[in-house]
Design a protein around this motif. Structure first.
Motif, PDB file in Angstrom:
ATOM      1  N   SER A  28       3.546 -14.373   2.937  1.00  0.00           N
ATOM      2  CA  SER A  28       2.261 -13.748   2.607  1.00  0.00           C
ATOM      3  C   SER A  28       2.301 -12.247   2.857  1.00  0.00           C
ATOM      4  O   SER A  28       1.709 -11.474   2.099  1.00  0.00           O
ATOM      5  CB  SER A  28       1.150 -14.392   3.441  1.00  0.00           C
ATOM      6  OG  SER A  28      -0.063 -13.693   3.308  1.00  0.00           O
ATOM      7  N   MET A  29       3.002 -11.824   3.894  1.00  0.00           N
ATOM      8  CA  MET A  29       3.036 -10.410   4.243  1.00  0.00           C
ATOM      9  C   MET A  29       4.065  -9.617   3.440  1.00  0.00           C
ATOM     10  O   MET A  29       4.067  -8.383   3.473  1.00  0.00           O
ATOM     11  CB  MET A  29       3.343 -10.252   5.745  1.00  0.00           C
ATOM     12  CG  MET A  29       2.270 -10.805   6.666  1.00  0.00           C
ATOM     13  SD  MET A  29       0.644 -10.059   6.379  1.00  0.00           S
ATOM     14  CE  MET A  29       1.013  -8.343   6.706  1.00  0.00           C
ATOM     15  N   ALA A  30       4.939 -10.315   2.718  1.00  0.00           N
ATOM     16  CA  ALA A  30       6.018  -9.632   1.990  1.00  0.00           C
ATOM     17  C   ALA A  30       5.512  -8.557   1.019  1.00  0.00           C
ATOM     18  O   ALA A  30       6.047  -7.427   1.003  1.00  0.00           O
ATOM     19  CB  ALA A  30       6.881 -10.656   1.261  1.00  0.00           C
ATOM     20  N   PRO A  31       4.499  -8.820   0.173  1.00  0.00           N
ATOM     21  CA  PRO A  31       4.022  -7.757  -0.734  1.00  0.00           C
ATOM     22  C   PRO A  31       3.450  -6.560   0.009  1.00  0.00           C
ATOM     23  O   PRO A  31       3.608  -5.412  -0.426  1.00  0.00           O
ATOM     24  CB  PRO A  31       2.934  -8.465  -1.557  1.00  0.00           C
ATOM     25  CG  PRO A  31       3.192  -9.918  -1.407  1.00  0.00           C
ATOM     26  CD  PRO A  31       3.771 -10.086  -0.046  1.00  0.00           C
ATOM     27  N   VAL A  32       2.781  -6.813   1.139  1.00  0.00           N
ATOM     28  CA  VAL A  32       2.194  -5.736   1.939  1.00  0.00           C
ATOM     29  C   VAL A  32       3.291  -4.865   2.548  1.00  0.00           C
ATOM     30  O   VAL A  32       3.227  -3.628   2.502  1.00  0.00           O
ATOM     31  CB  VAL A  32       1.299  -6.333   3.050  1.00  0.00           C
ATOM     32  CG1 VAL A  32       0.792  -5.242   3.981  1.00  0.00           C
ATOM     33  CG2 VAL A  32       0.132  -7.097   2.444  1.00  0.00           C
ATOM     34  N   VAL A  33       4.304  -5.524   3.099  1.00  0.00           N
ATOM     35  CA  VAL A  33       5.428  -4.796   3.696  1.00  0.00           C
ATOM     36  C   VAL A  33       6.151  -3.961   2.637  1.00  0.00           C
ATOM     37  O   VAL A  33       6.526  -2.812   2.871  1.00  0.00           O
ATOM     38  CB  VAL A  33       6.396  -5.794   4.370  1.00  0.00           C
ATOM     39  CG1 VAL A  33       7.695  -5.102   4.783  1.00  0.00           C
ATOM     40  CG2 VAL A  33       5.739  -6.441   5.588  1.00  0.00           C
ATOM     41  N   GLU A  34       6.325  -4.558   1.476  1.00  0.00           N
ATOM     42  CA  GLU A  34       7.026  -3.862   0.390  1.00  0.00           C
ATOM     43  C   GLU A  34       6.287  -2.595  -0.022  1.00  0.00           C
ATOM     44  O   GLU A  34       6.912  -1.563  -0.352  1.00  0.00           O
ATOM     45  CB  GLU A  34       7.169  -4.802  -0.809  1.00  0.00           C
ATOM     46  CG  GLU A  34       7.982  -4.243  -1.950  1.00  0.00           C
ATOM     47  CD  GLU A  34       9.446  -4.062  -1.623  1.00  0.00           C
ATOM     48  OE1 GLU A  34      10.073  -3.162  -2.213  1.00  0.00           O
ATOM     49  OE2 GLU A  34       9.969  -4.814  -0.764  1.00  0.00           O
ATOM     50  N   GLU A  35       4.965  -2.634   0.005  1.00  0.00           N
ATOM     51  CA  GLU A  35       4.190  -1.472  -0.424  1.00  0.00           C
ATOM     52  C   GLU A  35       4.053  -0.415   0.658  1.00  0.00           C
ATOM     53  O   GLU A  35       4.035   0.794   0.356  1.00  0.00           O
ATOM     54  CB  GLU A  35       2.796  -1.925  -0.882  1.00  0.00           C
ATOM     55  CG  GLU A  35       1.944  -0.793  -1.456  1.00  0.00           C
ATOM     56  CD  GLU A  35       0.644  -1.297  -2.045  1.00  0.00           C
ATOM     57  OE1 GLU A  35       0.444  -1.138  -3.258  1.00  0.00           O
ATOM     58  OE2 GLU A  35      -0.176  -1.866  -1.281  1.00  0.00           O
ATOM     59  N   LEU A  36       3.967  -0.826   1.919  1.00  0.00           N
ATOM     60  CA  LEU A  36       3.677   0.117   2.992  1.00  0.00           C
ATOM     61  C   LEU A  36       4.899   0.875   3.491  1.00  0.00           C
ATOM     62  O   LEU A  36       4.785   2.046   3.897  1.00  0.00           O
ATOM     63  CB  LEU A  36       3.024  -0.622   4.178  1.00  0.00           C
ATOM     64  CG  LEU A  36       1.583  -1.106   3.979  1.00  0.00           C
ATOM     65  CD1 LEU A  36       1.119  -1.901   5.187  1.00  0.00           C
ATOM     66  CD2 LEU A  36       0.639   0.069   3.727  1.00  0.00           C
ATOM     67  N   TYR A  37       6.060   0.237   3.496  1.00  0.00           N
ATOM     68  CA  TYR A  37       7.232   0.849   4.111  1.00  0.00           C
ATOM     69  C   TYR A  37       8.241   1.303   3.055  1.00  0.00           C
ATOM     70  O   TYR A  37       8.366   0.693   1.985  1.00  0.00           O
ATOM     71  CB  TYR A  37       7.875  -0.126   5.094  1.00  0.00           C
ATOM     72  CG  TYR A  37       6.926  -0.513   6.215  1.00  0.00           C
ATOM     73  CD1 TYR A  37       6.677   0.357   7.271  1.00  0.00           C
ATOM     74  CD2 TYR A  37       6.250  -1.741   6.194  1.00  0.00           C
ATOM     75  CE1 TYR A  37       5.801   0.016   8.286  1.00  0.00           C
ATOM     76  CE2 TYR A  37       5.370  -2.080   7.202  1.00  0.00           C
ATOM     77  CZ  TYR A  37       5.138  -1.200   8.244  1.00  0.00           C
ATOM     78  OH  TYR A  37       4.259  -1.533   9.248  1.00  0.00           O
ATOM     79  N   VAL A  53      -9.513 -21.353   7.179  1.00  0.00           N
ATOM     80  CA  VAL A  53     -10.198 -20.367   8.018  1.00  0.00           C
ATOM     81  C   VAL A  53      -9.195 -19.357   8.559  1.00  0.00           C
ATOM     82  O   VAL A  53      -9.514 -18.179   8.770  1.00  0.00           O
ATOM     83  CB  VAL A  53     -10.952 -21.072   9.166  1.00  0.00           C
ATOM     84  CG1 VAL A  53     -11.549 -20.056  10.127  1.00  0.00           C
ATOM     85  CG2 VAL A  53     -12.052 -21.961   8.606  1.00  0.00           C
ATOM     86  N   GLY A  54      -7.951 -19.805   8.768  1.00  0.00           N
ATOM     87  CA  GLY A  54      -6.921 -18.937   9.323  1.00  0.00           C
ATOM     88  C   GLY A  54      -6.520 -17.786   8.425  1.00  0.00           C
ATOM     89  O   GLY A  54      -5.783 -16.893   8.862  1.00  0.00           O
ATOM     90  N   SER A  55      -6.994 -17.753   7.186  1.00  0.00           N
ATOM     91  CA  SER A  55      -6.675 -16.628   6.309  1.00  0.00           C
ATOM     92  C   SER A  55      -7.234 -15.317   6.857  1.00  0.00           C
ATOM     93  O   SER A  55      -6.774 -14.238   6.469  1.00  0.00           O
ATOM     94  CB  SER A  55      -7.219 -16.876   4.902  1.00  0.00           C
ATOM     95  OG  SER A  55      -8.633 -16.970   4.908  1.00  0.00           O
ATOM     96  N   ILE A  56      -8.210 -15.408   7.761  1.00  0.00           N
ATOM     97  CA  ILE A  56      -8.735 -14.191   8.389  1.00  0.00           C
ATOM     98  C   ILE A  56      -7.646 -13.492   9.195  1.00  0.00           C
ATOM     99  O   ILE A  56      -7.628 -12.264   9.316  1.00  0.00           O
ATOM    100  CB  ILE A  56      -9.959 -14.516   9.273  1.00  0.00           C
ATOM    101  CG1 ILE A  56     -10.674 -13.231   9.677  1.00  0.00           C
ATOM    102  CG2 ILE A  56      -9.551 -15.327  10.506  1.00  0.00           C
ATOM    103  CD1 ILE A  56     -11.975 -13.484  10.430  1.00  0.00           C
ATOM    104  N   CYS A  57      -6.699 -14.285   9.742  1.00  0.00           N
ATOM    105  CA  CYS A  57      -5.579 -13.710  10.500  1.00  0.00           C
ATOM    106  C   CYS A  57      -4.725 -12.825   9.599  1.00  0.00           C
ATOM    107  O   CYS A  57      -4.328 -11.722   9.992  1.00  0.00           O
ATOM    108  CB  CYS A  57      -4.713 -14.819  11.096  1.00  0.00           C
ATOM    109  SG  CYS A  57      -5.565 -15.943  12.209  1.00  0.00           S
ATOM    110  N   ASN A  58      -4.439 -13.319   8.391  1.00  0.00           N
ATOM    111  CA  ASN A  58      -3.640 -12.530   7.455  1.00  0.00           C
ATOM    112  C   ASN A  58      -4.331 -11.212   7.125  1.00  0.00           C
ATOM    113  O   ASN A  58      -3.675 -10.163   7.046  1.00  0.00           O
ATOM    114  CB  ASN A  58      -3.418 -13.323   6.164  1.00  0.00           C
ATOM    115  CG  ASN A  58      -2.716 -14.638   6.406  1.00  0.00           C
ATOM    116  OD1 ASN A  58      -3.236 -15.508   7.092  1.00  0.00           O
ATOM    117  ND2 ASN A  58      -1.537 -14.806   5.832  1.00  0.00           N
TER     118      ASN A  58
END
Length: 288
Positions: free
Chosen positions: A38-47, A70-75
Motif C-alpha cells: 500500500s505504501m509503495a506508490p507513496v514511497v515512489e513519489e516522495l523519495y 477501519v484500519g485504513s485510517i492507519c495507512n
C-alpha cells in the motif's frame, strides 16, 4: 519546494490496501507485506534515490496487524507522516512507533464496529429478505454482495482520507476525549443485541413430548381420535417463549467462552446430540 502526495497516488495506495490487504497475511509479519504494498506508490513519489526508497519500504513490511476496513485510517496517518519525513519534519523511528501504537485501538474499534456489529446486522437483514419470499430467495445474497463491498469501500476511503488530513493528532484527540471508549461500549452492546436477535430468529429447538389419546365426546356421542392432551413444547413456550433455543445458545457459549472448546468441537457435539436424539425419537415413535 515541499513535497506533497498527489491525489492520484493516495488513491492508488488506498486501492492497493483495499483489494490486497489479506493476500499476504502470514504469521511472521501478519499484514506487513500488504501494508508495504500500500505504501509503495507513496514511497515512489516522495523519495528520490533508490536507497531512500528501499529504506522506506523496509520499515513498512515489518509486523503490522489491524482490522482491515477501519484500519485504513492507519495507512492514511502513515502517509501523512511519510510526507512529513520526506520534508525533514519527522523521523523513521517516530513512524515505526506510531504504526505499532495504532495496532491496538484500530483493531479494537474495527472488530467491535465492523466484525461484531455491521456484518451481523447486514447478514440478518439479507437472511430475512431471503426467507420472506421463497420465489426471490436470491435477493438476499445479491443484496449482501452489493451493499457490503460498496459500504466497505466508502467507509474505508473516508477513514483513509481522515487519517491523512488529521494525522496522529486527530487520532489522539479522538482517543483522549473518551469517544473511543464510548464507541467501543456502544458497539459491544449493539453486537450483543444483534446476537440475541439472531438467536431468537435462526436457532430452533423443540421438545416433542406429547400425551395423545382418543377422547369420547359426550355431546356428540363420538370418539375423537388422537387428541393432544399435553404438549411439553407449547407449555414451555407459553411460560417462557423460545426458552429451549436460548438454553442451547447459552450452553454453547459456556463451552466456547469458559471451557475453551473450539468451533469444530462444538459443531461435532451438536451433530452427535442431534443424531442421538433423532434416533430416540424414531425409536419411540415421535417421528413415525
Amino acid at each position: 519546494m515541499a513535497k506533497k502526495i498527489s491525489e492520484k497516488t493516495l488513491k492508488k495506495s488506498f486501492w492497493n490496501w483495499f483489494f490486497w490487504n489479506g493476500c499476504s497475511q502470514q504469521a511472521e509479519s501478519m499484514l506487513g507485506m500488504a501494508f508495504g504494498q500500500s505504501m509503495a506508490p507513496v514511497v515512489e513519489e516522495l523519495y528520490d534515490t533508490k536507497e531512500e526508497k528501499a529504506e522506506a519500504l523496509k520499515r513498512h513490511v515489518t509486523l503490522f496487524n489491524t482490522e482491515a476496513q477501519v484500519g485504513s485510517i492507519c495507512n492514511g496517518i502513515v502517509c501523512g507522516m511519510e510526507e512529513a519525513n520526506a520534508n525533514g519534519e519527522c523521523t523513521p523511528e517516530i513512524i515505526g512507533s506510531v504504526k505499532t501504537a495504532l495496532i491496538g485501538p484500530t483493531s479494537a474499534i474495527g472488530d467491535s464496529l465492523w466484525v461484531a456489529t455491521i456484518i451481523p446486522i447486514l447478514l440478518t437483514i439479507c437472511l430475512s429478505v431471503s426467507q420472506a419470499n421463497a420465489s426471490v430467495a436470491w435477493a438476499g445474497p445479491v443484496l449482501y454482495m452489493v451493499i457490503y463491498p460498496v459500504c466497505t469501500c466508502i467507509i474505508s476511503w473516508k477513514l483513509y482520507k481522515f487519517g491523512y488530513h488529521t494525522g496522529l493528532e486527530g487520532m489522539q484527540k479522538f482517543m483522549a476525549n473518551g469517544k473511543l471508549d464510548m464507541l467501543t461500549d456502544t458497539m459491544t452492546v449493539m453486537g450483543l443485541i444483534v446476537v440475541g436477535a439472531l438467536t431468537a430468529s435462526f436457532v430452533s429447538m423443540s421438545l416433542p413430548i406429547q400425551i395423545v389419546k382418543d377422547v369420547y365426546d359426550v355431546t356428540t356421542d363420538t370418539v375423537l381420535e388422537a387428541q393432544v392432551l399435553f404438549n411439553a413444547d407449547s407449555m414451555l413456550n407459553s411460560i417462557f417463549p423460545n426458552i429451549l433455543p436460548l438454553g442451547l445458545t447459552l450452553f454453547v457459549y459456556y463451552l466456547y467462552a469458559k471451557k475453551k472448546w473450539s468451533p469444530m468441537k462444538l459443531m461435532g457435539l451438536i451433530l452427535v446430540l442431534a443424531a442421538i436424539l433423532t434416533a430416540i425419537g424414531f425409536a419411540c415413535g415421535v417421528y413415525a
